[in-house]
Scaffold this active site. Structure first.
Site, PDB file in Angstrom:
ATOM      1  N   GLU A  10      16.792  53.155  35.406  1.00 39.50           N
ATOM      2  CA  GLU A  10      17.391  53.616  34.568  1.00 39.50           C
ATOM      3  C   GLU A  10      17.003  55.055  34.107  1.00 39.50           C
ATOM      4  O   GLU A  10      15.620  55.108  33.694  1.00 39.50           O
ATOM      5  CB  GLU A  10      17.667  52.645  33.358  1.00 39.50           C
ATOM      6  CG  GLU A  10      18.679  53.228  32.286  1.00 39.50           C
ATOM      7  CD  GLU A  10      18.680  52.287  31.082  1.00 39.50           C
ATOM      8  OE1 GLU A  10      18.622  50.944  31.244  1.00 39.50           O
ATOM      9  OE2 GLU A  10      18.707  52.743  29.896  1.00 39.50           O
TER      10      GLU A  10
ATOM     11  N   GLU B 172      19.268  60.260  24.537  1.00 41.13           N
ATOM     12  CA  GLU B 172      19.631  59.100  23.590  1.00 41.13           C
ATOM     13  C   GLU B 172      19.410  59.568  22.027  1.00 41.13           C
ATOM     14  O   GLU B 172      18.383  60.514  21.874  1.00 41.13           O
ATOM     15  CB  GLU B 172      19.077  57.773  23.714  1.00 41.13           C
ATOM     16  CG  GLU B 172      19.497  57.051  24.834  1.00 41.13           C
ATOM     17  CD  GLU B 172      18.714  55.772  25.026  1.00 41.13           C
ATOM     18  OE1 GLU B 172      19.293  54.731  24.725  1.00 41.13           O
ATOM     19  OE2 GLU B 172      17.381  55.743  25.298  1.00 41.13           O
TER      20      GLU B 172
END
Length: 358
Positions: free
Chosen positions: A246, A251
């Site tokens: 990932e 974020e």
């Protein structure tokens, strides 16, 4: 955006078998029939296409012609950007694709049976930057169905994290408007959830291995918001998470305003143990900023507004040497998003464009 599942497979990544011994060493394979059978005088030459006084690192095509030779050799193995090239003649061409001026280490071994000799060289190659895929979000309406699909439902569908939203495909939650993709999280009762939002993916439509990825975005404000621009490995269905890998390019957590995270998750480094870096960037919820990933076999580098804030040293044992697809979403609450502001009503993640460069 951590992708949790109740079951997952951790893959043991095996190194290339009998590929490149330690530079400069040789072996007789355990035999004792004299050094005359062992290759010697190993030489690598590299002709970078288009080199000149004005362009010392090539013409930008990235094309390089190689010639590997050694006395008494019957075959060669060459390691370039994590890829193994097998050749009996020692003559081959390779095209580098990472844009800009980059230096690469080329490892080569010459073989006769089990006996070998090895060496390496460094070359610096210029590759002109060009867009190989993008979405400019210039057509109003639903996201382009040739590029994006929806993942709908709650965390029960596999992504977990104790998030509070229900992901829909409604225009109230996701649409393209005035040249911008808008993913809107809303406080409302919907199918048993108290919040809605959207999550779109390029899975089975587009994926990328290596290159430069740019995304220009303005982030939602409000405690409990958790927007993410991120990627998962194409082999998710086959190996599960975190074995697929990932890459969280961006974020942000509304409860920690203006702090941008770039994180990698993979076996032994997932959940709260991801390999992460962060940087504080004023105004991420009030103006657009540029989020960039530069990715090759040697590293993944994370930037905001061209400022480097996190570097990960890649290698052949990580999953970050295979194609990945994109995910754009805005979660509410959850393990990372935290408590939701009781006054929250709605907030929007806006993406001006996503571009993939060679």
């Amino acid at each position: 955006m951590k992708y949790l599942q109740s079951k997952y497979t951790i893959i043991l990544f095996l190194g290339l078998i009998s590929l490149i011994p330690i530079t400069g060493c040789s072996s007789d394979g355990g035999g004792n029939d004299g050094q005359s059978d062992t290759p010697s005088n190993l030489v690598i030459t590299a002709d970078i296409v288009g080199t000149s006084t004005a362009n010392p690192n090539g013409d930008g095509s990235g094309l390089v012609h190689f010639n590997v030779s050694a006395d008494n050799a019957t075959s060669y193995k060459v390691l370039i950007e994590g890829q193994t090239i097998n050749t009996t003649s020692g003559v081959f061409s390779y095209t580098f694709t990472l844009s800009g001026v980059n230096t690469y280490t080329i490892h080569a071994s010459a073989y006769k049976g089990s006996k070998f000799i090895s060496t390496s060289i460094n070359i610096t190659v210029y590759v002109v930057s060009s867009v190989v895929w993008s979405d400019e979000f210039n057509t109003d309406g639903a996201p382009d169905s040739s590029k994006w699909s929806y993942e709908t439902g709650t965390g029960d569908n596999g992504w977990g994290n104790n998030e509070l939203q229900y992901y829909t495909n409604r225009p109230e939650n996701v649409k393209v408007e005035n040249g911008v993709l808008k993913i809107t999280a809303r406080k409302e009762n919907y199918s048993g959830s108290n919040y809605t939002s959207a999550r779109i993916v390029t899975r089975d439509k587009y994926s990328v291995k290596y290159g430069k990825i740019e995304m220009r975005a303005k982030l939602p404000a409000g405690g409990g918001t958790w927007p993410a621009l991120w990627m998962l490995g194409n082999n998710l269905s086959a190996v599960g998470w975190p074995a697929c890998g990932e890459i969280d390019i961006m974020e942000h957590v509304g409860n920690d305003l203006n702090k941008i995270h770039g994180t990698l998750h993979y076996p032994n480094h997932f959940g709260g143990n991801g390999v992460s870096g962060s940087v504080v960037v004023p105004g991420v919820t009030t103006s657009f900023h540029l989020y960039t990933l530069k990715w090759n076999a040697s590293y993944l580098k994370f930037y905001v507004d061209n400022q480097l804030f996190h570097t990960f040293n890649n290698n052949s044992e990580t999953p970050f040497n295979d194609p990945f697809f994109f995910i754009f979403n805005c979660a509410i609450g959850g393990n990372f998003g935290g408590a939701v502001d009781p006054n929250f009503t709605s907030a929007t993640l806006e993406v001006d464009y996503v571009r993939v460069f060679n």
